[in-house]
Write an enzyme that holds these catalytic residues in place. Sequence first.
Site, PDB file in Angstrom:
ATOM      1  N   GLY A  12      42.624  35.841  37.634  1.00 35.41           N
ATOM      2  CA  GLY A  12      42.972  35.498  36.288  1.00 35.41           C
ATOM      3  C   GLY A  12      41.931  35.031  35.739  1.00 35.41           C
ATOM      4  O   GLY A  12      40.749  34.719  35.953  1.00 35.41           O
ATOM      5  N   ASP A  13      41.963  34.820  34.209  1.00 38.63           N
ATOM      6  CA  ASP A  13      41.025  34.345  33.485  1.00 38.63           C
ATOM      7  C   ASP A  13      39.693  35.074  33.303  1.00 38.63           C
ATOM      8  O   ASP A  13      38.745  34.540  33.037  1.00 38.63           O
ATOM      9  CB  ASP A  13      40.711  32.787  33.754  1.00 38.63           C
ATOM     10  CG  ASP A  13      41.741  31.828  34.198  1.00 38.63           C
ATOM     11  OD1 ASP A  13      42.690  32.121  33.301  1.00 38.63           O
ATOM     12  OD2 ASP A  13      41.893  31.319  35.299  1.00 38.63           O
ATOM     13  N   GLU A  14      39.855  36.418  33.483  1.00 42.01           N
ATOM     14  CA  GLU A  14      38.647  37.316  33.619  1.00 42.01           C
ATOM     15  C   GLU A  14      38.294  37.818  32.175  1.00 42.01           C
ATOM     16  O   GLU A  14      37.176  38.125  32.022  1.00 42.01           O
ATOM     17  CB  GLU A  14      38.921  38.699  34.337  1.00 42.01           C
ATOM     18  CG  GLU A  14      39.301  38.506  35.821  1.00 42.01           C
ATOM     19  CD  GLU A  14      40.712  38.430  35.991  1.00 42.01           C
ATOM     20  OE1 GLU A  14      41.136  38.526  37.050  1.00 42.01           O
ATOM     21  OE2 GLU A  14      41.572  38.225  35.172  1.00 42.01           O
ATOM     22  N   LYS A  16      40.763  39.469  30.184  1.00 48.58           N
ATOM     23  CA  LYS A  16      41.692  40.775  29.730  1.00 48.58           C
ATOM     24  C   LYS A  16      42.328  40.889  28.289  1.00 48.58           C
ATOM     25  O   LYS A  16      42.262  41.904  27.724  1.00 48.58           O
ATOM     26  CB  LYS A  16      42.929  40.564  30.563  1.00 48.58           C
ATOM     27  CG  LYS A  16      42.657  40.597  32.088  1.00 48.58           C
ATOM     28  CD  LYS A  16      43.731  40.725  33.038  1.00 48.58           C
ATOM     29  CE  LYS A  16      44.745  39.669  32.978  1.00 48.58           C
ATOM     30  NZ  LYS A  16      43.617  38.598  33.440  1.00 48.58           N
ATOM     31  N   ARG A  18      40.565  39.898  25.386  1.00 42.76           N
ATOM     32  CA  ARG A  18      39.669  40.374  24.613  1.00 42.76           C
ATOM     33  C   ARG A  18      39.365  41.926  24.797  1.00 42.76           C
ATOM     34  O   ARG A  18      39.284  42.787  23.875  1.00 42.76           O
ATOM     35  CB  ARG A  18      38.532  39.679  24.621  1.00 42.76           C
ATOM     36  CG  ARG A  18      37.621  39.542  25.890  1.00 42.76           C
ATOM     37  CD  ARG A  18      36.263  40.637  25.902  1.00 42.76           C
ATOM     38  NE  ARG A  18      35.367  40.171  25.136  1.00 42.76           N
ATOM     39  CZ  ARG A  18      34.992  40.976  23.947  1.00 42.76           C
ATOM     40  NH1 ARG A  18      35.654  41.945  23.469  1.00 42.76           N
ATOM     41  NH2 ARG A  18      34.030  40.394  23.174  1.00 42.76           N
ATOM     42  N   ALA A  39      50.302  31.599  31.704  1.00 38.12           N
ATOM     43  CA  ALA A  39      48.584  31.679  31.395  1.00 38.12           C
ATOM     44  C   ALA A  39      48.706  32.157  30.062  1.00 38.12           C
ATOM     45  O   ALA A  39      49.473  32.736  29.559  1.00 38.12           O
ATOM     46  CB  ALA A  39      48.242  32.896  32.587  1.00 38.12           C
ATOM     47  N   HIS A  41      45.894  34.556  27.339  1.00 42.04           N
ATOM     48  CA  HIS A  41      44.729  35.413  27.030  1.00 42.04           C
ATOM     49  C   HIS A  41      44.379  35.106  25.606  1.00 42.04           C
ATOM     50  O   HIS A  41      44.946  34.905  24.661  1.00 42.04           O
ATOM     51  CB  HIS A  41      45.413  36.900  26.934  1.00 42.04           C
ATOM     52  CG  HIS A  41      46.050  37.124  28.055  1.00 42.04           C
ATOM     53  ND1 HIS A  41      46.534  38.534  28.331  1.00 42.04           N
ATOM     54  CD2 HIS A  41      45.778  36.935  29.305  1.00 42.04           C
ATOM     55  CE1 HIS A  41      46.642  38.840  29.696  1.00 42.04           C
ATOM     56  NE2 HIS A  41      46.293  37.741  30.385  1.00 42.04           N
ATOM     57  N   THR A  42      42.993  34.800  25.666  1.00 39.90           N
ATOM     58  CA  THR A  42      42.182  34.240  24.520  1.00 39.90           C
ATOM     59  C   THR A  42      41.615  35.381  23.646  1.00 39.90           C
ATOM     60  O   THR A  42      41.147  36.066  24.313  1.00 39.90           O
ATOM     61  CB  THR A  42      41.229  33.243  24.565  1.00 39.90           C
ATOM     62  OG1 THR A  42      41.850  32.100  25.715  1.00 39.90           O
ATOM     63  CG2 THR A  42      40.359  32.874  23.455  1.00 39.90           C
ATOM     64  N   THR A 299      47.122  24.748  30.564  1.00 41.65           N
ATOM     65  CA  THR A 299      47.058  23.349  31.010  1.00 41.65           C
ATOM     66  C   THR A 299      45.930  22.648  30.497  1.00 41.65           C
ATOM     67  O   THR A 299      45.741  21.510  30.562  1.00 41.65           O
ATOM     68  CB  THR A 299      47.164  23.190  32.652  1.00 41.65           C
ATOM     69  OG1 THR A 299      46.132  23.888  32.999  1.00 41.65           O
ATOM     70  CG2 THR A 299      48.379  23.876  32.962  1.00 41.65           C
ATOM     71  N   SER A 407      30.586  42.766  28.195  1.00 41.96           N
ATOM     72  CA  SER A 407      31.050  41.728  27.026  1.00 41.96           C
ATOM     73  C   SER A 407      29.697  40.853  26.921  1.00 41.96           C
ATOM     74  O   SER A 407      29.459  40.181  28.028  1.00 41.96           O
ATOM     75  CB  SER A 407      32.293  41.202  27.247  1.00 41.96           C
ATOM     76  OG  SER A 407      32.321  40.097  26.538  1.00 41.96           O
TER      77      SER A 407
END
Length: 418
Positions: A12-14, A16, A18, A39, A41-42, A299, A407
């Site tokens: 996770g936190d890869e 996705k 963007r 979770a 997604h930024t 969190t 990226s």
Amino acid sequence: MTSIVVVGANWGDEGKGRIVDFLAENASASIRFQGGNNAGHTVVNDFGTFKLHQLPSGIFNPNCLAVLGPGMVISPAALSEEINEVKAANIDVKLSISDRATLCLPLHALEDTLEEQRLGDAAYGSTRQGIAPAYGDRVMKKGILVGWLKQPEVLQQRIQFLLDWKLPQLKALYPDCEFNQTAEEMTNWLLEVTAPWRQFICNVTEPLKALQKEKANLVFEAQLGAGRDLVYGEYPWTTSSNVTAAYAGIGSGLPALYPERVVAVAKSFSSSVGTGTLVTAMEHQDNFRESANEYGAVTGRPRDMGFFDAVATRNGVELQAATEIALTKIDCLSGMTDLKICVAYEGQHPENPIWPQTASLTPVYEQMQSWSEDISGCRTFDSLPIAAQNYVTRIEELMGVPVSMVSVGPEREQMIIR
């Protein structure tokens, strides 16, 4: 028509969000097919910076239908807040919410919190949003379906059925448990808090099938990554749903889906938040974490930082049946003097990379040449420093599938297409 599934190759936190935001510019629907608000997604674009938890990351295309699929567990108040946040940024979201999705209630969040507290040092590292209990109730046939929000009498009956079963267990296992809401009170609260989006509840299969018939482009979005998959991840330190591309059709409302592209998103280094073991963890990682801004989107917990783990990532790429890789945050590696890639494990059971917690493993590293240039302004692969190009191509060789996107920053235009 092209169906593109965007999934995580790691824990996770890869990045996705963007990638979905970038691909959704040419899509007619953006679909979340599992998970809940545990979770984030930024997404950074012309509208601003957003941390999306339940809305799919393609919402910024005004012509794109935003679908919350039947494989999700939906936290109702949090979804209403999230919709209000994007509307405040003048984003008009075209929503379609599955009547077969499951509600994640405050009672589930309470149960999640009480269990983590009971486990103490053996806790799973849950975000305490209630995701596991909500999925558990669905499996036990006690879940509350989103579609029942349109049938208040049925909704109250099913909530009473749930409370009669769950509350005696909670009070027996957790003596300090206090939950005094009645089924009627919970029903009234749900009807009030879901008012902003209840009109969008439907059988999402129908609009999606219509778009397929029109040969429209569809983008399917997973939460978390292969290492957290309920079946194939690092059990029991996993999430409570299937995060692999194979589940995209089932979780979206199109069970017979055959995607043309599966994009596995991988970070150019390793990071993990929550419980588990990061085999390639850096000895000194605080400064790198700060510069890369690696903190949990829900969190705010600091992520454990490590060198790129080609063993775990290759396993994730294979689990996802990826046709290509999107490599993110390579700009964060500029100036890192000690740059290396884990190419193998040594120790107990090195052939089984999904069980690092139950084995004693040591990473085998391949040293890579570093670079010091700021690459955030690069827009072509050839404009990257040779060392950065070599880093990407070495990862590509180790993964066995092409790195199609690189990226170099969070903005849409900071994407290099190969």
